[in-house]
Design an enzyme around this catalytic site. Sequence first.
Site, PDB file in Angstrom:
ATOM      1  N   ASP A  67       1.197  -8.615 -10.717  1.00 14.37           N
ATOM      2  CA  ASP A  67       0.462  -7.962  -9.633  1.00 14.37           C
ATOM      3  C   ASP A  67      -0.145  -6.632 -10.068  1.00 14.37           C
ATOM      4  O   ASP A  67       0.135  -6.120 -11.148  1.00 14.37           O
ATOM      5  CB  ASP A  67       1.374  -7.766  -8.411  1.00 14.37           C
ATOM      6  CG  ASP A  67       2.775  -7.285  -8.792  1.00 14.37           C
ATOM      7  OD1 ASP A  67       2.943  -6.763  -9.916  1.00 14.37           O
ATOM      8  OD2 ASP A  67       3.695  -7.426  -7.982  1.00 14.37           O
ATOM      9  N   ASP A 136      13.170  -6.267   0.541  1.00 13.53           N
ATOM     10  CA  ASP A 136      12.939  -7.261   1.598  1.00 13.53           C
ATOM     11  C   ASP A 136      12.895  -8.686   1.041  1.00 13.53           C
ATOM     12  O   ASP A 136      12.495  -9.619   1.739  1.00 13.53           O
ATOM     13  CB  ASP A 136      11.648  -6.936   2.375  1.00 13.53           C
ATOM     14  CG  ASP A 136      10.403  -6.951   1.490  1.00 13.53           C
ATOM     15  OD1 ASP A 136      10.498  -7.321   0.296  1.00 13.53           O
ATOM     16  OD2 ASP A 136       9.311  -6.593   1.993  1.00 13.53           O
ATOM     17  N   HIS A 138      11.078  -9.822  -1.516  1.00 10.86           N
ATOM     18  CA  HIS A 138       9.795 -10.306  -2.045  1.00 10.86           C
ATOM     19  C   HIS A 138       9.830 -10.458  -3.564  1.00 10.86           C
ATOM     20  O   HIS A 138      10.566  -9.759  -4.260  1.00 10.86           O
ATOM     21  CB  HIS A 138       8.619  -9.430  -1.599  1.00 10.86           C
ATOM     22  CG  HIS A 138       8.520  -8.096  -2.236  1.00 10.86           C
ATOM     23  ND1 HIS A 138       8.424  -6.921  -1.529  1.00 10.86           N
ATOM     24  CD2 HIS A 138       8.469  -7.717  -3.546  1.00 10.86           C
ATOM     25  CE1 HIS A 138       8.319  -5.897  -2.351  1.00 10.86           C
ATOM     26  NE2 HIS A 138       8.351  -6.354  -3.589  1.00 10.86           N
ATOM     27  N   GLU A 143       4.990 -10.553   0.217  1.00 11.59           N
ATOM     28  CA  GLU A 143       5.783  -9.941   1.278  1.00 11.59           C
ATOM     29  C   GLU A 143       6.262 -10.990   2.276  1.00 11.59           C
ATOM     30  O   GLU A 143       5.743 -12.118   2.288  1.00 11.59           O
ATOM     31  CB  GLU A 143       4.911  -8.889   2.001  1.00 11.59           C
ATOM     32  CG  GLU A 143       4.479  -7.734   1.109  1.00 11.59           C
ATOM     33  CD  GLU A 143       5.621  -6.782   0.759  1.00 11.59           C
ATOM     34  OE1 GLU A 143       6.807  -7.199   0.792  1.00 11.59           O
ATOM     35  OE2 GLU A 143       5.330  -5.619   0.435  1.00 11.59           O
TER      36      GLU A 143
HETATM   37  C1  GLP Z   1       7.316  -4.023  -6.524  1.00 13.69           C
HETATM   38  C2  GLP Z   1       6.798  -5.079  -7.499  1.00 13.69           C
HETATM   39  C3  GLP Z   1       7.810  -6.185  -7.696  1.00 13.69           C
HETATM   40  C4  GLP Z   1       9.149  -5.589  -8.058  1.00 13.69           C
HETATM   41  C5  GLP Z   1       9.604  -4.688  -6.931  1.00 13.69           C
HETATM   42  C6  GLP Z   1      10.975  -4.075  -7.185  1.00 13.69           C
HETATM   43  O1  GLP Z   1       7.242  -4.463  -5.218  1.00 13.69           O
HETATM   44  N1  GLP Z   1       5.574  -5.641  -7.037  1.00 13.69           N
HETATM   45  O2  GLP Z   1       7.350  -7.057  -8.724  1.00 13.69           O
HETATM   46  O3  GLP Z   1      10.080  -6.621  -8.270  1.00 13.69           O
HETATM   47  O4  GLP Z   1       8.658  -3.644  -6.806  1.00 13.69           O
HETATM   48  O5  GLP Z   1      10.868  -2.927  -7.973  1.00 13.69           O
HETATM   49  P1  GLP Z   1      12.110  -2.210  -8.639  1.00 13.69           P
HETATM   50  O6  GLP Z   1      12.480  -3.042  -9.816  1.00 13.69           O
HETATM   51  O7  GLP Z   1      11.584  -0.868  -9.029  1.00 13.69           O
HETATM   52  O8  GLP Z   1      13.182  -2.139  -7.622  1.00 13.69           O
END
Ligand code: GLP
Length: 270
Positions: A67, A136, A138, A143
């Site tokens: 993404d 959440d 995702h 989402e």
């Molecule tokens: C963002 C990214 C996800 C990632 C999530 C969790 O939403 N788009 O791909 O898994 O953050 O991030 P973190 O690893 O910093 O908790």
Amino acid sequence: MRVIIEASPESVARRAAGIVADLVRRKPRCVLGLATGSTPQRTYAELIRLHRDEALDFSQVVTFNLDEYVGLGPDDPHSYRHFMRQHLFDHVNIPPGNTHVPNGLADNVDLACEQYEREIHEAGGIDLQLLGIGTDGHIAFNEPGSSLGSRTRLKTLAPETIRDNAAQFGHADRVPRLAVTVGVGTILESRRCLLLALGAAKAQAIRQTVEGPVTAQVTASALQLHRDVTILLDEAAAGQLERRAYYHEVESSQHLLETRRGPASGGVRR
Ligand code: GLP
């Protein structure tokens, strides 16, 4: 699903990097699906170490990231392209042209999304998809409420994701509201998925993902439909799993089988 619970974030990173490195050694032209966020950072650091100390060769590897924020260019320090350069690409011998991150500045987003899907397909599909998870539930930026068959597209970030990511931007008001993300359907087409989660903040999302129903409200739960998924957790992220003792037992059996027959034996997993 194979659920592996490691004692610490460091051992999660070593194990995850080991899985990636095994694939790169077995299939030098492999296609990796990569994730951003704090969770995979140690894994990338370990891959950089393997490249430096053990000559792990990325020269033929192709990567596709999950993404990108809309409105952020590759040189913006908050963009995911920038994150990937900083945490992996600039430190291994991957040709920059082999790395793909969705374009957050595309004039025609729909066309750019279709093109991204086509590029994944033309590269031969994702061999191993690395995933983190949002609080959440995702995956990528899919989402709650995302179609479980979705493809690469524009997505509006949920308020909880904006809150979670606010620290990186200094303030929630600076977090972009839109992102381009591969879909749940895109992720489910990968040959293998490896989801990492660290810390107690992810424990509820992990319980819902592993032990809850398959639901678009927790898009990671769609991984239950995939035939080759490994969920790699530290103890804190595994804290709410009801069947923890069972997952540990499965891993002990798997370990016994692998020491007897070698890791390719398939064994008791999934
Ligand atoms: C963002 C990214 C996800 C990632 C999530 C969790 O939403 N788009 O791909 O898994 O953050 O991030 P973190 O690893 O910093 O908790």
